[in-house]
Design an enzyme around this catalytic site. Sequence first.
Site, PDB file in Angstrom:
ATOM      1  CG  HIS A  88      -1.818  -1.201   1.276  1.00  0.00           C
ATOM      2  ND1 HIS A  88      -3.077  -1.188   0.725  1.00  0.00           N
ATOM      3  CD2 HIS A  88      -1.638  -2.458   1.759  1.00  0.00           C
ATOM      4  CE1 HIS A  88      -3.645  -2.386   0.889  1.00  0.00           C
ATOM      5  NE2 HIS A  88      -2.789  -3.177   1.513  1.00  0.00           N
ATOM      6  CG  ASN A 103      -6.308   0.292   0.348  1.00  0.00           C
ATOM      7  OD1 ASN A 103      -5.248   0.340  -0.274  1.00  0.00           O
ATOM      8  ND2 ASN A 103      -6.387  -0.168   1.578  1.00  0.00           N
ATOM      9  CG  ASP A 128      -5.657  -5.929  -0.023  1.00  0.00           C
ATOM     10  OD1 ASP A 128      -5.801  -7.084   0.389  1.00  0.00           O
ATOM     11  OD2 ASP A 128      -4.957  -5.068   0.543  1.00  0.00           O
ATOM     12  CG  ASP A 168      -1.209  -6.596   3.561  1.00  0.00           C
ATOM     13  OD1 ASP A 168      -1.448  -5.522   2.972  1.00  0.00           O
ATOM     14  OD2 ASP A 168      -2.057  -7.171   4.277  1.00  0.00           O
ATOM     15  CG  HIS A 172      -1.913   2.361   9.370  1.00  0.00           C
ATOM     16  ND1 HIS A 172      -2.908   2.944   8.638  1.00  0.00           N
ATOM     17  CD2 HIS A 172      -2.061   1.022   9.215  1.00  0.00           C
ATOM     18  CE1 HIS A 172      -3.641   1.997   8.070  1.00  0.00           C
ATOM     19  NE2 HIS A 172      -3.136   0.831   8.392  1.00  0.00           N
TER      20      HIS A 172
END
Lengths: 424, 308
Positions: A63, A95, A153, A306, A310
């Site tokens: 991501h 996303n 995803d 993955d 954050h």
Amino acid sequence: MSLLIKHGRVIDPAGGVDAVQDVWIADGRIHKVGKSLKAPAGIETLDATGKVVCPGFIDMHVHLREPGFEYKETIASGTRAAAAGGFTAVACMANTFPVNDNRAVTDYILARAKVEGVVRVYPIGAVTRNLEGKQLAELAEQAEAGCVAFSDDGQCVMNAELYRRAMEYSLPFGTPIISHAEDCDLAHGRAMNEGLVSTELGLTGQPSAAEEVMVARDIILAELTGAHLHVAHVSTAGAVRLVREAKARGVRVTTEVTPHHLLLTDEAVRGYDPNTKMAPPLRTKRDVEACLEALADGTIDCIATDHAPHALSEKEDEFAEAANGVVGLETAVPLLLDRLVRSGVVDLPTLVTRLSTAPARVLNLPGGSLAPGAAADITILDLERPWTVEPSAFRSRSRNTPFAGFTGTGAPWMTLVGGATVTP
Amino acid sequence: MGWKRKDLLGMQDLETTEITDVLDTAVSMKEIASREIKKVPTLRGKTVVNLFYEASTRTRTSFEIAGKWLSADVINFSASGSSAEKGESLLDTAKNIEAMSPDVVVVRHKAAGAPGLLARNLRCGVVNAGDGLHEHPTQALLDLMTIREKKGHLEGLNVTIVGDITHSRVARSNIHGMRKMGITVTVAGPPTLIPPQCQELGVKVSHRLEEAIAHADVIMMLRLQHERMQGGFIPSIREYSRVWGLTLTRLQHCRPDVLIMHPGPVNRGVELSPEVADSRYSVILDQVSNGVAVRMAVLYLLAGSKGA
């Protein structure tokens, strides 16, 4: 860009090579691989004695957070993290904000990657508009724009009819559908794996069945449609068994596993560290053993991180409130070299297959091999290099790792994209 | 007294001797409650902050009375909702409270592990007054105190906890505490309300009420939350009450000296019939009184025993 990498142990599973050889790069492409190559005088050389030269590692599940969540990660920082971690290419999930569910966003990501990226970036498009699971995204245009696969995803497409249509519609593009297999009802609001640890911690757990019922459904839909299903981040013994059975039946299914699901169990959640929270959750020892076995026997095709950055403020909360996901780009290869290869769980050529050859094949990418004519994307490993995971030194903008303070031996030494050394 | 802990976070990490310490201290504290002037100067000049992120009347009041009878200054800090909803993180709130130099922070939070997070980040003592489905140690301590008071001992007793074990921090704390004190614990309820792998906590699991309570010295009935129907855990309150409610008829097959406990508040007519709640078997109000004594003991051990 020409270069001669000399005296390294060359491992190229696609070409069946595992020997001390030289790699001759000309104009950014592999020119020749062989023993004691005679390159023209004056060519730049790199002494790789004692090092391992592999086709570039590809992380097929990251991501990058751009556009929309640049405070977590950007294409610039994420691709630097990838290069530092030994990856020459990444495939980034949809996303973002806005969601990569249309050509404009795909174009934007590729344009940013061209300007700011230091490794190759392959966008994965959304299956449904805004990841809502209600209406198909414009898959044909996205495929044309450069999406290498489709996935919602982070969300599971609960509508089986819609998922069936997505599989059928995307057949002509040759793009796999990547499934985030997690039944929303069985998993709803549940922060960790269901079992003894969740019972003791008083956290509501989600059963392995939340993953397995969806893996089973998606395999059945792949069988119905003939589509290529790729199951993302497989984590349970039952899911592994379903994939193994489906492969034996000839269903077009491939799968990946993350380093954290190979190396940690739900025991790590004791202490409520939100850096042990992700979807799917850390499972039990039995599941880890099943994943390791499947990794060795090829039931699991790929290892993907993955990588889910954050910000600290999203992670230093109460466990149940904290965001899902951990970063992985800069820790994956060192951890795998130490905990799996050095300890003898899998051999080095198998690891290279799972990190390079297989993801290239799953996503139909040009990399994953050192065959003459291939782009010179190369990962060079130093198996003797000691390391300690220090989140403060990450190139990633985020620090959310469950591996802080872990130590080991063996790490990426150099990352080359198109024959050029990448300085992360 | 060998109390060394900064915090009281759960029964799972307490030693048997520590539990006995708290219970013995609570017995002397109970004597204060029987005096005409219910005040001792033990915690004069100490500040206790009740930090409650979840609605609570009895537990908060119980801590407040406990602190006041020991002459501490007790401040109630009610915060509704999660820290995320407020926009301030739990840690930020904690650091703000720390700046006010409290001696003990009593925290209730809907998130399991929240008191532990505070304890790691605050210099003062932290008491867990209930965190999610995790633990509620002072409830378990007051339950143990009540049982010991009525039965004279704990070792060798049979306790059956009935109802929604899955969503009960009271059950978890009691399971840990009772097992450490040599009590045989049985949990009983429909399979949907028994948490996964519960047996591995060292308890017996039963899905039949009559069988589970037949030999019990103590029956602890848990409150059934009405929202459990929404999760599909039970079909209806009516059916739950008929299958799992404790009535005088069902008590006829129990030991004549059985004790009925309930952490409150009681849903009369759901898990307990009114006749049982008010019967001679019921020690529910003793639990409430002992709650103050136990909390006095805990505040004293955390804030007062280290010298003034």
